[in-house]
Write a protein that holds these residues in place. Sequence first.
Motif, PDB file in Angstrom:
ATOM      1  N   LYS A 278       0.839  -1.194   0.000  1.00 16.20           N
ATOM      2  CA  LYS A 278       0.000   0.000   0.000  1.00 16.20           C
ATOM      3  C   LYS A 278       0.876   1.247   0.000  1.00 16.20           C
ATOM      4  O   LYS A 278       1.844   1.356   0.762  1.00 16.20           O
TER       5      LYS A 278
ATOM      6  N   GLU B 109       0.069   5.457   0.057  1.00 15.75           N
ATOM      7  CA  GLU B 109      -0.958   6.501   0.123  1.00 15.75           C
ATOM      8  C   GLU B 109      -0.270   7.868   0.080  1.00 15.75           C
ATOM      9  O   GLU B 109       0.724   8.103   0.772  1.00 15.75           O
TER      10      GLU B 109
ATOM     11  N   ALA C 274      -1.531  11.770   0.494  1.00 16.78           N
ATOM     12  CA  ALA C 274      -2.669  12.598   0.881  1.00 16.78           C
ATOM     13  C   ALA C 274      -2.221  14.045   1.020  1.00 16.78           C
ATOM     14  O   ALA C 274      -1.078  14.337   1.385  1.00 16.78           O
TER      15      ALA C 274
ATOM     16  N   ASN D 273     -10.586  13.394   1.472  1.00 13.81           N
ATOM     17  CA  ASN D 273     -10.500  13.204   2.914  1.00 13.81           C
ATOM     18  C   ASN D 273     -11.622  13.979   3.609  1.00 13.81           C
ATOM     19  O   ASN D 273     -12.001  15.077   3.163  1.00 13.81           O
TER      20      ASN D 273
ATOM     21  N   ASN E  38      -6.831  12.007  -1.312  1.00 12.71           N
ATOM     22  CA  ASN E  38      -5.995  10.865  -0.966  1.00 12.71           C
ATOM     23  C   ASN E  38      -5.947   9.921  -2.170  1.00 12.71           C
ATOM     24  O   ASN E  38      -6.983   9.462  -2.639  1.00 12.71           O
TER      25      ASN E  38
ATOM     26  N   ALA F 254      -4.586   6.283  -3.307  1.00 14.94           N
ATOM     27  CA  ALA F 254      -4.174   5.021  -2.703  1.00 14.94           C
ATOM     28  C   ALA F 254      -3.787   4.038  -3.805  1.00 14.94           C
ATOM     29  O   ALA F 254      -4.579   3.752  -4.703  1.00 14.94           O
TER      30      ALA F 254
END
Length: 549
Positions: A478, A480, A482, A533, A539, A541
Amino acid sequence: MLAMIMVPVVTFITILCIGYFTFSHTIETRTMQTLKRIVNDHRHMIESFLMERKASLEFVADSYTFEDLMKPKMLGDILERLQRESNAFLDIGVFNDSGVHMAYHGPYKLTGKNYNNEEWFKTVLRQGYYISDAFMGFRNTPHFIIAVTRKMNGHTWVLRATIDTYVFNDLVENIRIGQTGEAYIINAQSLFQTKRRSGGNLLEMDTDKILFPENDSESHTFLAKNEDGVKYLYAVTWMKDKHWLLVVRQEEADAFKSIRSAAYLTILVTLFGSIMIVGIAFYLTDRLVRRMEGLDTEKTQLNQQLIGASRLAELGEMAAGFAHEINNPLQIMKSEHSLIKMLLGEIIEEKNLEESEPLADIYDSLNQIELQISRCGTITQSILKFGRQGEPLPQNLDIHLTTPEVVEMIKKKALVQDVEIKEFYGESPVLVRGDPSEFQQVLLNLLNNAMDAIEESVNRSSGTLTIKTGLGEDGFAKIEIADNGKGISPEDMNKIFTPFFTTKPVGKGTGLGLSVCFGIINKMGGTMEVFNNPEGGTNFAISLPVIKK
């Protein structure tokens, strides 16, 4: 007495002549090497321009169906997007396999015309794409086109775009070499494909005798006179599968004027040195004759004077060596110039700077520095690419190591924009499979988009950019990214990965960045999602399959 005068004079002149011819040969060789490097660099730039336009056209052909392109509004929107990417696109048209111009958007009335017997149409059907020579065509004005084919339901259709000859001409002419340097393109029949600054319009015959090279992969330099008897230094190289010849030339007097200056200086030093040697010889001879009739002490003084004369001769040889050694610091100046130019390019790319008059002035100054160094006789090969990107080379990548390296590239930009970067990386290695440069492209694009969103946010007091990497509960890697920027509106959320869709102002974005990133992640076997968000901002991902160690 005559022998005493002639020996040092002849020696002195011989040393000067050897130094002059060595210097002249070095300057001629390096000037030709410089012109050859310039023509190669210019060829790569022009070919990149053509391939980028071709790639844009192929992207459109792959993204839309024949029925889509038959819609006038759709075709107009596509041309507008292409022109945002490059102002070289003049018009766009769609043809069926019979050569009929089915749809067209541009300044001419060409819809319905039949191109079945045109050479460009036959060629593009035969080889799948075609970049033409300049020709008149139905519009009766010089132009050239880029065309690609696609098949649908057993039928072939053609997408064609016209390239603005003025934009292309400016690209080819944009070269500065001394006062007389110029660049232009002719085809295999010696017809001008671009204007020549010193005289020669589009599609006119080039009456100068250009030496066409046999090898299509190498550049060649030579000296030749034009029809007016002016001697030029030429550098030529083939382009477009030996259909176009790129010519870069400079008047010989302009190219080798440093040699002429060296000749004048050599003559001046020879005259002054000869006078000095003759004067010293007469002076020493007079004293020698008088003191040989005198005391032994005068003989000792004569020996000292002979030693001094020997030192003068050695000093002359050392001076020639010093002149050669001056080339070393000039080489360092060249290397530092290349480093400055490379760093400037990285800054422009990293800061997403657009073209502006100050940047153009900086590049002009760098080019002038390079030119003045070349006039001193120390031109060396510097590096470059818009490196040429090769085939993807997948390998194992640790997201905990690769991601920080990319983040490091944008930290200076974040500092300038007052954006705080928060980084959260896992400790255990998490390996994914992909091409390092493509993976870096994805992360860099997302990070830059995030900082642009923060900068465009009206109500923010300070920007925050958060990067997290780790191993998800589903066993996937993962990543991310943001931000606390302006976010994405609900109506734009479903179109964010669509090619050519952008929320940025005209001229700042092409709408291809996120669609390309989405394709790269998909090719790696992963997914990319985006959501707003709750506290504000966006965000992104990324989820990628993990490679077991």
